[in-house]
Motif scaffolding. Structure first.
Motif, PDB file in Angstrom:
ATOM      1  N   GLU A 160     -20.614  22.883  23.993  1.00 30.73           N
ATOM      2  CA  GLU A 160     -21.698  22.443  24.870  1.00 30.73           C
ATOM      3  C   GLU A 160     -22.793  23.509  24.909  1.00 30.73           C
ATOM      4  N   GLU A 161     -22.351  24.764  25.067  1.00 33.64           N
ATOM      5  CA  GLU A 161     -23.307  25.874  25.096  1.00 33.64           C
ATOM      6  C   GLU A 161     -24.040  25.976  23.755  1.00 33.64           C
ATOM      7  N   ALA A 162     -23.281  25.785  22.663  1.00 32.25           N
ATOM      8  CA  ALA A 162     -23.878  25.872  21.321  1.00 32.25           C
ATOM      9  C   ALA A 162     -24.943  24.792  21.136  1.00 32.25           C
ATOM     10  N   LEU A 204     -19.530  19.006  18.308  1.00 33.45           N
ATOM     11  CA  LEU A 204     -20.905  19.492  18.507  1.00 33.45           C
ATOM     12  C   LEU A 204     -21.893  18.347  18.751  1.00 33.45           C
ATOM     13  N   ALA A 205     -21.694  17.243  18.034  1.00 30.53           N
ATOM     14  CA  ALA A 205     -22.697  16.169  17.996  1.00 30.53           C
ATOM     15  C   ALA A 205     -23.194  15.714  19.364  1.00 30.53           C
ATOM     16  N   PRO A 206     -22.305  15.440  20.332  1.00 32.46           N
ATOM     17  CA  PRO A 206     -22.803  14.922  21.615  1.00 32.46           C
ATOM     18  C   PRO A 206     -23.699  15.905  22.361  1.00 32.46           C
ATOM     19  N   HIS A 207     -23.642  17.202  21.987  1.00 33.80           N
ATOM     20  CA  HIS A 207     -24.404  18.219  22.731  1.00 33.80           C
ATOM     21  C   HIS A 207     -25.689  18.636  22.020  1.00 33.80           C
ATOM     22  N   LEU A 208     -25.947  18.067  20.840  1.00 34.38           N
ATOM     23  CA  LEU A 208     -27.101  18.531  20.052  1.00 34.38           C
ATOM     24  C   LEU A 208     -28.424  18.141  20.710  1.00 34.38           C
ATOM     25  N   ARG A 209     -29.397  19.029  20.573  1.00 36.37           N
ATOM     26  CA  ARG A 209     -30.735  18.709  21.077  1.00 36.37           C
ATOM     27  C   ARG A 209     -31.446  17.804  20.070  1.00 36.37           C
ATOM     28  N   ASP A 210     -32.477  17.098  20.521  1.00 32.45           N
ATOM     29  CA  ASP A 210     -33.232  16.219  19.620  1.00 32.45           C
ATOM     30  C   ASP A 210     -33.771  16.989  18.418  1.00 32.45           C
ATOM     31  N   GLU A 270     -22.759  10.326   8.505  1.00 34.71           N
ATOM     32  CA  GLU A 270     -22.435   9.093   9.251  1.00 34.71           C
ATOM     33  C   GLU A 270     -21.929   9.417  10.655  1.00 34.71           C
ATOM     34  N   ILE A 271     -21.082  10.461  10.756  1.00 32.89           N
ATOM     35  CA  ILE A 271     -20.563  10.854  12.079  1.00 32.89           C
ATOM     36  C   ILE A 271     -21.735  11.269  12.982  1.00 32.89           C
ATOM     37  N   LEU A 272     -22.655  12.073  12.404  1.00 36.73           N
ATOM     38  CA  LEU A 272     -23.811  12.530  13.191  1.00 36.73           C
ATOM     39  C   LEU A 272     -24.673  11.346  13.620  1.00 36.73           C
ATOM     40  N   ALA A 273     -24.845  10.385  12.705  1.00 35.96           N
ATOM     41  CA  ALA A 273     -25.704   9.236  13.014  1.00 35.96           C
ATOM     42  C   ALA A 273     -25.172   8.464  14.229  1.00 35.96           C
ATOM     43  N   ALA A 332     -25.339  11.545  17.363  1.00 34.34           N
ATOM     44  CA  ALA A 332     -26.576  12.310  17.570  1.00 34.34           C
ATOM     45  C   ALA A 332     -27.631  11.763  16.610  1.00 34.34           C
ATOM     46  N   PRO A 333     -28.159  10.575  16.887  1.00 37.82           N
ATOM     47  CA  PRO A 333     -29.006   9.876  15.915  1.00 37.82           C
ATOM     48  C   PRO A 333     -30.251  10.654  15.462  1.00 37.82           C
TER      49      PRO A 333
END
Ligand code: UGA
Length: 433
Positions: A71-73, A107-113, A133-136, A139-140
């Motif tokens: 989350e911090e990352a 990581l994906a759910p916490h990524l910034r735009d 595909e996982i990222l899409a 974290a679209p």
């Protein structure tokens, strides 16, 4: 630009320190509590020349921090480098991708735009597509790039800050421009850069390691012919090396390659080639691996010949690390040979300048001593299996007075046979006259 490095093993720790050295604020993510505690104190969890001062300097200045929180990352970073391990599967030859997939999912759910995720781990071709595909899903707006790492243990800092080349696997132009920005200082040194697609970037890395392994197994297979014909593989490699198209590097015959990369990468590439139906590559790599294993076995059978019987004999093993300037014992040829001789009933005494603690933990039944001379006390045979410079400096005349029998097998072909023979030793190399 703020950077995170996910996974602080060999590659990640060096990359994190390297990114801080290039001037970025860096957050390393490490889930092992002991490793995290060590890194937070600015200490390297393994031996690597030049790494610890770099790490300490940037931890002290606050430019480099470590955490176990994805989350911090996610909140911290603009660019996230994936440096987690891809070990060999417990059952089978393929790569275990659970850490790579798991870290992207965490990581994906916490990524910034607009964040950029960059793969550096060594993976089978096709992995990046799957991670995209996982990222899409989670974290679209995130982007993915592939930037394989070619650092060598023992030269990790130098290879990170001044690499031979950079490879950027991209699927859109903005990823290339962000990567060019990240590496601006490295590119300013005229470092060649190859911009390509994901699959090619993934394949460059495994092909590089497979080629290096093939070079070593080629010269080791020729060493066998030298043994059968009385020729000398060191003279032969020197002569081959003068041909610029061939080059002298990675033509050192001996006990073969080990470590955390070449053996498992050759097997994973062999496995992936099989899955894809690329049968010629699969069988080439199977032979590369088989030749390598055979050289280790050859050291054991030469030791048997020299000793008469292994059971009850005393063997000194000089070296435990898979190569000098490292404390890494993963798939170490030296410890493989030491283990086989121990199983066959020899009393084995091992010395290594850096890898003793790791070796002791992994192979507690072998004997470990503090100096090469102590290892050789009352030995019937001395095996030189990791080419640390200090072993080359041993005086065979002085060593002759401590051993029971003057017999040495140089599994790395770097000792001077004339000097050892002049001191009364029976000397054998690997593929040497
Ligand atoms: C290897 C590659 O060289 C790096 O480019 C790559 O980035 C790294 O793997 C990785 O994938 O992370 P490394 O494992 O540090 O680096 O070790 P190497 O220097 O390649 O040596 C591998 C093994 O081959 C060692 O056991 C070494 O003793 C052996 N070797 C090397 C030989 O037996 N003969 C030679 O001529 C050269």
């Amino acid at each position: 630009m703020r950077i995170t490095v996910i996974g602080c093993g060999y590659l990640g720790t060096t990359h994190a320190a390297g990114m801080a050295e290039l001037g970025y604020e860096v957050l390393g993510v490490e889930v092992s509590p002991t490793q995290l505690a060590t890194l937070t104190e600015g200490r390297a969890p393994f031996y690597e020349p030049d790494l610890e001062p770099l790490l300490r300097r940037h931890v002290d200045s606050g430019a480099l921090r470590f955490t176990d929180s994805y989350e911090e990352a996610g909140a911290f970073g603009d660019v996230h480098f994936l440096c987690v391990g891809t070990p060999q599967q417990a059952q089978g030859l393929g790569a275990d991708l659970s850490q790579v997939e798991g870290s992207v999912r965490s990581l994906a759910p916490h990524l910034r735009d607009g964040a950029l995720v960059v793969g550096k781990s060594t993976v089978p071709v096709g992995t990046a597509e799957r991670l995209a595909e996982i990222l899409a899903e989670d974290a679209p707006s995130a982007r993915l790039g592939w930037n394989p790492e070619f650092l060598r243990e023992g030269y990790a800092v130098q290879d990170t800050l001044h690499p031979d080349r950079l490879v950027f696997g991209v699927s859109e132009p903005s990823v290339e421009s962000t990567l060019r920005e990240v590496y601006a200082k490295v590119l300013a040194e005229d470092t060649p850069v190859v911009v390509t697609d994901f699959a090619t970037a993934e394949l460059v890395k495994v092909s590089a390691n497979a080629f290096l392994a093939t070079k070593i197994s080629f010269i080791n297979a020729v060493a066998e012919v030298c043994e059968l014909t009385g020729a000398d593989v060191v003279d032969l490699a020197d002569a081959l090396g003068h041909d610029n198209r061939i080059g002298r590097r990675f033509l050192n015959a001996g006990v073969g390659f080990g470590g955390g990369c070449l053996p498992k990468d050759v097997r994973a590439f062999q496995h992936r080639a099989g899955e894809l139906g690329a049968d010629h590559l699969m069988s080439l790599l199977r032979d590369v691996d088989a030749i390598n294993t055979h050289r280790r076995e050859s050291v054991v059978s030469q030791a048997r010949e020299m000793l008469g019987t292994i059971a009850g004999s005393r063997v000194a093993v000089l070296g435990a690390a898979f190569k000098p300037d490292s404390d890494d014992i993963r798939d170490s040829p030296a410890l493989w040979v030491a283990g086989q001789l121990h199983l066959a009933g020899a009393q084995v005494s091992v010395h290594d300048p850096q890898a003793m603690d790791n070796a002791r933990k992994r192979f507690p039944t072998l004997g470990y001593v503090d100096s090469p001379v102590t290892a050789c006390e009352d030995a019937d045979l001395v095996l030189h299996l990791t080419e640390w410079p200090q072993f080359r400096e041993i005086d065979p005349q002085e060593l002759a007075s401590v051993v029971r029998r003057r017999q040495v097998l140089d599994g790395r072909n770097v000792l001077d046979p004339a000097r050892w023979r002049a001191a009364g030793w029976t000397f054998r190399g690997m593929g040497r006259r």
